[in-house]
Each structure stands twice: as C-alpha cells, then as structure tokens.
Design an enzyme around this catalytic site. Structure first.
Site, short mmCIF file in Angstrom:
data_model
loop_
_atom_site.label_atom_id
_atom_site.label_comp_id
_atom_site.label_asym_id
_atom_site.label_seq_id
_atom_site.Cartn_x
_atom_site.Cartn_y
_atom_site.Cartn_z
N ASN A 87 -10.40 25.55 -3.68
CA ASN A 87 -10.66 25.97 -5.06
C ASN A 87 -12.13 25.81 -5.43
O ASN A 87 -12.73 26.69 -6.08
CB ASN A 87 -9.79 25.18 -6.03
CG ASN A 87 -8.37 25.70 -6.09
OD1 ASN A 87 -8.13 26.89 -5.86
ND2 ASN A 87 -7.43 24.82 -6.38
N GLU B 74 -0.40 22.35 -5.01
CA GLU B 74 -0.37 22.85 -3.64
C GLU B 74 0.76 22.20 -2.84
O GLU B 74 0.78 22.25 -1.60
CB GLU B 74 -1.71 22.61 -2.95
CG GLU B 74 -2.02 21.17 -2.59
CD GLU B 74 -2.67 20.38 -3.73
OE1 GLU B 74 -3.30 19.36 -3.44
OE2 GLU B 74 -2.53 20.79 -4.91
N ARG C 73 11.93 19.29 13.56
CA ARG C 73 11.54 20.40 14.45
C ARG C 73 11.13 21.62 13.62
O ARG C 73 10.16 22.32 13.95
CB ARG C 73 12.69 20.76 15.38
CG ARG C 73 12.90 19.75 16.51
CD ARG C 73 13.67 20.37 17.66
NE ARG C 73 15.01 20.77 17.25
CZ ARG C 73 16.08 19.99 17.35
NH1 ARG C 73 15.97 18.76 17.85
NH2 ARG C 73 17.27 20.43 16.97
N ARG D 272 16.12 29.58 6.41
CA ARG D 272 17.40 30.28 6.36
C ARG D 272 17.74 30.70 4.93
O ARG D 272 17.18 30.18 3.96
CB ARG D 272 18.50 29.37 6.90
CG ARG D 272 18.24 28.86 8.31
CD ARG D 272 19.18 27.73 8.67
NE ARG D 272 19.04 26.57 7.78
CZ ARG D 272 19.72 25.44 7.90
NH1 ARG D 272 20.60 25.30 8.89
NH2 ARG D 272 19.53 24.44 7.05
#
Length: 430
Positions: free
Chosen positions: A319, A354, A370, A343
């Site tokens: 920014n 953020e 994972r 999904r």
C-alpha cells in the site's frame, strides 16, 4: 300480446321469456297460445314435432311446451333432440299418457315436467312459473360466475380454485404465464415448460398435485419460484402463495402474489450483509455464522473441522509503495487464486484487512495443512498486479474435544502469529 304489468308473484318470471308451444290440434294450440301470451313476453306455436324442432333451432325459445302424439315427429323425439342441443332448456309435456314406458323415457330424456289433458290452466301456469324462476336463477348465477371469472381473469395475481380437491379453474393471467390456452390443455401437458419450485420440490406446469400440499390456515403462506423459460429473456420470479378454504362450498382458492422485486431486494441486502464488497467472498460476519453452524454440525456428528487463517506478508509495504488501488488489486487477485483451490462446500472469506479465513469441514489437521501448503506455493509463484511477487503466512487449527468456535479461531490465530514470528511464508499447525 303484451303481458300485464302486475302479475302474481309465482308468474312474474314469465314476463321476460319466450315460450314455444308445439301441438298438432289446432284448437288446443290456439287456446294454449292465447293463455300463455297473457303472461309471457312472446309465444310461438308449431303444428308438429319437426316444425317445433326447426322453430327451436332458429328462434331458441326459453321454454318448450309440447304434446306427445303428433304427426311427422312426436313430442318425445323432438324433446330428445332439443335436450341434445341445449340441456338447460326446460321442456314440459302435455299428455294423456300414463304408462310406465312413457315415464321411463321422459326421465331418460330429462323432461322437466308434465301436465295431463285436459289441461288445467292453473296447474300449467304454476309449473311454468317454477321453471321460469329456476331458469332465470340459473342464468343469473351463470352471469355472476361470468362476471367473477372476468374479474379473476384480469387480476394480475395468479388464481386457482379447487372443488372437492380438484383444480377446476385457473385464471387467464396464470394460463398466459404458463403458456396454456386452457385448463384442459394445461392438464394434458400443453404449456411453455415452466417449472414450479415449492417447499423444496420441483413440479412440471401440468403437475397440479402441489395444490394438495398447501397449508390453508389463516395467515399461513408459502414461497414459490417459477424458473425462466429455457432460452428465454425473462428471469426467475418469486411468489407468495396463500390458500383459503371454504368448507361450506367445498372449495379452496389459491393465489400467487409476485414478490420478485421484494425477493430481489432481500437477496441484494443479504449479499451486502454477508459478502465482502471488494473481493466478493464471505465477510467476517458471514464467516462467524458459518463457523457456528459447521462447529455444531461437526459436534453432533463427531466430524472433523479445521480453520485456516492466513494473511499477506508485508502488505503495508504494498500500500505504501504502490498505493491503495494496487493493494486492492492484489487482494482481488489473491482471492481469485485461492478460490480456484477450495472445494464447493468449504467457506472462504475475508477476515479483515489483508487477513483471510478458510473453513474446511470433513478435513483433519494434516489435510488442512497440505491444502495450506499448496496455497502457499501457488501464491509464491503467482504474478500479482504491480508487486509481481508476494508471500503469505498460514495458521491451521483442527477442532478437538472441549473446543468452542472461539477457541478454534484463537488457536489458528496463534499459529498464524507463530508463522510470522518464525520467518513468514510458511504453514504452522496449532
């Protein structure tokens, strides 16, 4: 002969009617004609059944008075033909017959009454007065029904009526919307192909079984939608459906009120209340509601649930260096990138600034870690607007016995803090 202005109450209904007298005996025909012309608006005579039938076809009298034994065509055969053309026309027999065969055929034809010869004027007039009243009452009822059908047909709402549980009327507005010329053609499957969604079920336009599932309690309503036509330019429309029962008449009236603008406004308000304006994903309030639901569902079914919180490393520098528009472009680009990796039943949202949160049901800590690692690598390799390269840090926590939604979030947040403290651009499981 014009009927007198003041008739006995039992005969006053005759003054507007046309009576056809069919009698082969000239003297009897003239006597009946003179008698009835004193009370009816008009009297026409015929000398036999064939002449009487032709007169009926072209002049359509209101009531027919006929002898039975006549040349060319007898009274019963003529009456049969008249009833075939117009079952509502009263037919009165003037007869000297008294055998069973005559009465059985009269019943089969639908004869409305008879008087025996020699004719008693008072008996005939009394019978005619009753038939006239019944005929005019039926016409009045039919006219009222026609008026109500007209009012219902031009009503902008969809309206159906049921008699003894069967749909017997659909107003013109609804038929036009469904693309059906009439109720009969609708039931036979001739329609434009719209589908009705009501109470979680979908019905073809011709399937009216949904009418039996409505709650007719006062003030109770259902919400239904009609899908747009395939390839059409219209949109899905939403309706408020109400049902009112009238037990005394064995009737039910069902109405559809179009609330599409209201439903659309409600949908937009819901989107504004639950969606982050910049990125289009779930906002913090929606994330909290979804976490609450998924947490209790997982607790009930002993299922797994994980929360991943991540944020952009050194985003303040983005920014400060490139400006807030560039920072916004980075946030939207990151959102699109992550959304491609999650999904349909996961929930991805902006937790603040953020910082993002990913809620993954039916996922344990190892699986969530994972997924976080795949996201970390994809982000690290991605070319973002203005800044080109950036990284993210991830904190993962899995639901454990004794947890609460708050403690689950707190552990993920602590894991994110640990990832930041240990060098950023990494995944930490808490």
């Amino acid at each position: 002969m014009t009927p007198p202005k003041h008739l006995p109450e039992r005969l006053r209904h005759l003054r507007t009617l046309h009576i056809l007298v069919v009698e082969d005996d000239l003297l009897a025909r003239e006597q009946l004609g003179i008698l009835l012309s004193r009370f009816a608006a008009r009297v026409t005579t015929a000398a036999n059944g064939l002449e009487g039938l032709e007169t009926f076809k072209y002049e359509r009298p209101d009531i027919v008075v006929t002898d039975i034994n006549m040349p060319v065509l007898d009274g019963l055969d003529m009456a049969q033909s008249i009833k075939d053309m117009d079952p509502a026309t009263p037919v009165i027999l003037v007869t000297a017959h008294s055998d069973t065969r005559f009465f059985l055929r009269s019943i089969d034809i639908g004869i409305d009454g008879y008087v025996v010869k020699p004719v008693d004027a008072d008996s005939l007039l009394t019978l005619l007065g009753k038939q006239a009243k019944a005929l005019l009452d039926a016409r009045l009822a039919e006219a009222r029904a026609g008026m109500f059908r007209f009012i219902l047909d031009i009503n902008p709402n969809f309206i159906l009526t049921l008699h003894a549980g069967e749909v017997d009327y659909v107003n013109r507005t609804f038929l036009d919307f469904l693309g059906a010329p009439s109720l009969d053609t609708l039931k036979n499957g001739q329609h434009a192909g719209r589908a009705l969604e009501l109470d979680g079920r979908t019905y073809d336009s011709a399937d009216l079984s949904w009418t039996s599932h409505l709650d007719s309690r006062e003030g109770f309503t259902h919400q239904a939608t009609f899908n747009p036509l395939p390839g059409g330019s219209d949109r899905q429309r939403t309706y408020l459906v109400s049902s009112a029962g009238f037990p005394e008449l064995d009737r039910t009236i069902i109405t559809f009120t179009d609330i599409t603008p209201l439903a659309e406004e409600r949908r937009l308000l819901h989107i504004r209340a639950t969606t982050d304006a910049l990125t289009g994903i779930a906002n913090r309030a929606e994330l909290a509601d979804t976490l609450e639901r998924e947490f209790h569902r997982a607790a009930r079914h002993a299922a797994t649930l994980t929360v991943t919180i991540f944020d952009i490393d050194h985003f303040k520098t983005v920014n400060d260096t490139y400006g807030h528009p560039a920072g916004d472009a980075v946030l939207t680009s990151l959102t699109a990138l992550v959304a491609d990796h999650v999904r349909d039943h996961d929930t991805f949202g902006r937790y603040g600034g953020e910082e993002f949160l990913l809620l993954t049901p039916e996922t344990n800590a190892e699986e969530a870690a994972r997924l976080a690692e795949r996201l970390r690598e994809a982000i690290e390799k991605h070319a973002f607007p203005a800044v080109k390269r950036l990284t993210c840090s991830f904190g993962v926590s899995a639901m454990t016995p004794g947890d609460s939604p708050e403690s689950l979030i707190a552990r993920a947040d602590a894991a994110l803090y640990a990832a930041k403290q240990s060098g950023r651009n990494r995944v930490v499981v808490g």
